[in-house]
Scaffold this motif. Structure first.
Motif, PDB file in Angstrom:
ATOM      1  N   LEU A 152       0.815  -1.213   0.000  1.00  0.00           N
ATOM      2  CA  LEU A 152       0.000   0.000   0.000  1.00  0.00           C
ATOM      3  C   LEU A 152       0.849   1.264   0.000  1.00  0.00           C
ATOM      4  CD1 LEU A 152      -2.747  -1.054   2.578  1.00  0.00           C
ATOM      5  CD2 LEU A 152      -2.900  -1.056   0.074  1.00  0.00           C
ATOM      6  N   SER A 153       2.147   1.107   0.228  1.00  0.00           N
ATOM      7  CA  SER A 153       3.034   2.273   0.184  1.00  0.00           C
ATOM      8  C   SER A 153       3.146   2.829  -1.227  1.00  0.00           C
ATOM      9  CB  SER A 153       4.433   1.894   0.690  1.00  0.00           C
ATOM     10  OG  SER A 153       4.398   1.443   2.017  1.00  0.00           O
ATOM     11  N   PRO A 155       0.836   3.400  -3.839  1.00  0.00           N
ATOM     12  CA  PRO A 155      -0.045   4.521  -4.213  1.00  0.00           C
ATOM     13  C   PRO A 155       0.250   5.795  -3.426  1.00  0.00           C
ATOM     14  CG  PRO A 155      -1.281   2.822  -3.038  1.00  0.00           C
ATOM     15  CD  PRO A 155       0.042   2.233  -3.389  1.00  0.00           C
ATOM     16  N   LEU A 156       0.652   5.647  -2.171  1.00  0.00           N
ATOM     17  CA  LEU A 156       0.999   6.830  -1.383  1.00  0.00           C
ATOM     18  C   LEU A 156       2.253   7.491  -1.940  1.00  0.00           C
ATOM     19  CD1 LEU A 156       0.600   8.681   1.037  1.00  0.00           C
ATOM     20  CD2 LEU A 156       1.840   7.025   2.447  1.00  0.00           C
ATOM     21  N   ALA A 157       3.255   6.687  -2.260  1.00  0.00           N
ATOM     22  CA  ALA A 157       4.503   7.223  -2.814  1.00  0.00           C
ATOM     23  C   ALA A 157       4.244   7.938  -4.136  1.00  0.00           C
ATOM     24  CB  ALA A 157       5.509   6.089  -3.005  1.00  0.00           C
ATOM     25  N   THR A 159       1.415   9.226  -5.266  1.00  0.00           N
ATOM     26  CA  THR A 159       0.607  10.431  -5.078  1.00  0.00           C
ATOM     27  C   THR A 159       1.450  11.598  -4.578  1.00  0.00           C
ATOM     28  OG1 THR A 159      -1.359   9.100  -4.577  1.00  0.00           O
ATOM     29  CG2 THR A 159      -1.379  11.404  -3.871  1.00  0.00           C
ATOM     30  N   VAL A 160       2.261  11.352  -3.550  1.00  0.00           N
ATOM     31  CA  VAL A 160       3.085  12.429  -2.991  1.00  0.00           C
ATOM     32  C   VAL A 160       4.116  12.888  -4.013  1.00  0.00           C
ATOM     33  CG1 VAL A 160       4.661  13.064  -1.135  1.00  0.00           C
ATOM     34  CG2 VAL A 160       2.732  11.553  -0.655  1.00  0.00           C
ATOM     35  N   LEU A 230       9.290   5.656   0.844  1.00  0.00           N
ATOM     36  CA  LEU A 230       7.997   5.028   0.577  1.00  0.00           C
ATOM     37  C   LEU A 230       8.096   4.031  -0.577  1.00  0.00           C
ATOM     38  CD1 LEU A 230       5.586   8.083   0.933  1.00  0.00           C
ATOM     39  CD2 LEU A 230       5.627   6.061   2.404  1.00  0.00           C
ATOM     40  N   LEU A 246       7.595  11.276   7.438  1.00  0.00           N
ATOM     41  CA  LEU A 246       6.427  11.171   6.567  1.00  0.00           C
ATOM     42  C   LEU A 246       5.634  12.473   6.556  1.00  0.00           C
ATOM     43  CD1 LEU A 246       4.644   9.436   4.744  1.00  0.00           C
ATOM     44  CD2 LEU A 246       3.452   8.634   6.794  1.00  0.00           C
ATOM     45  N   VAL A 250       5.108  14.916   3.227  1.00  0.00           N
ATOM     46  CA  VAL A 250       3.800  15.294   2.685  1.00  0.00           C
ATOM     47  C   VAL A 250       3.612  16.812   2.750  1.00  0.00           C
ATOM     48  CG1 VAL A 250       1.307  15.092   2.999  1.00  0.00           C
ATOM     49  CG2 VAL A 250       2.765  13.064   3.252  1.00  0.00           C
TER      50      VAL A 250
END
Length: 275
Positions: A152-153, A155-157, A159-160, A230, A246, A250
């Motif tokens: 799940l890291s 999509p976060l990586a 996006t950021v 990430l 983190l 962000v």
């Protein structure tokens, strides 16, 4: 900014056409075409694996821990993400100067042009994900990695990173129209950023080093540090950034986007006059 985002969304088909055109132009004279988006990062990964994984493996292996058993995957993960960063910054810098005729004749939000460069390079990054997944699957079957919730890291990586690169693209594309030295200066900055970001080495190598404390603090102020942590955390959960890093990543990425958008809007009249 809300109105600007709405305007870009209403012209999303134009953005898609621009991205497709840029990709077609980039590879139209190439026999291998889109394969170059895979060959280049894989070639770089092989070189760095030979140097740091074989010749100078001491410190790298010790700080990687269990990840040292799958160092090629660690390298490939970082380098594929870096190629997106590198190409997006380099190409977005001249996104306005290189498309002056289109910008002055088409009725589009001007932000579409630098954002299109970031989006196009993201498409190339997506082309490399199956390669990473295949390599990861091989290491997983060998018991060298054990991915789970850490996937799940990704999509976060992404996006950021997209937020950060969009802000940088807007900022640099506008400034480069008024100060053409920006493009040359960024070539040096990009080279420095590659080694000032934990792409081919783990973050613990910096944290455990003898560098002064203030240098380590400045180092981690770079949003790319948390972003690449990430990316690595997708396969190596221990690499997931701590809460402080983190939040800083962000916040820093969003801050760059806001500054980039504001500068672009303030400079837009002067930019159009110059073009």
């Amino acid at each position: 900014m809300t109105a600007g985002v709405a305007a870009i969304w209403s012209h999303r088909n134009s953005l898609r056409i621009l991205v497709k055109r840029d990709l077609a132009v980039k590879y139209q004279q190439s026999t291998l075409g889109y394969l170059w988006s895979l060959i280049e990062p894989l070639g770089m990964g092989a070189i760095y694996w030979f140097v740091f994984g074989l010749l100078y493996s001491g410190d790298t292996t010790r700080h990687l821990g269990d990840a040292s058993r799958s160092y090629p995957l660690f390298l490939a993960t970082g380098i594929f993400a870096w190629m997106w960063t590198n190409a997006a910054i380099a190409e977005a810098t001249n996104a306005l100067t290189g498309q002056a005729r289109l910008i002055t004749t088409m009725n589009l939000p001007r932000q579409v042009f630098p954002i299109g460069r970031v989006t196009g390079r993201f498409a190339e990054y997506l082309a490399g994900l199956p390669v990473l997944a295949t390599v990861a699957a091989v290491y997983a079957m060998q018991g060298r990695i054990d991915p789970g919730w850490s996937l799940l890291s990704l999509p976060l990586a992404v996006t950021v990173q997209a937020v950060l690169l969009t802000g940088v693209a807007l900022l640099l594309s506008a400034l480069n129209v008024l100060m053409r030295d920006i493009e040359r200066f960024m070539r040096l900055v990009i080279r420095v950023l590659f080694y000032a970001t934990p792409i081919i080495y783990p973050l613990t190598l910096v944290r455990d080093s003898a560098l002064p404390g203030w240098v380590k603090v400045v180092y981690e102020l770079n949003p790319l540090v948390g972003i690449f942590q990430l990316h690595h955390a997708v396969w190596y959960p221990d690499e997931f950034p701590d809460a402080r890093l983190l939040v800083g990543t962000v916040a820093g990425s969003v801050g760059v986007l806001l500054v980039g958008w504001w500068v672009f809007r303030r400079l837009e009249p002067a930019v159009l006059k110059e073009l």
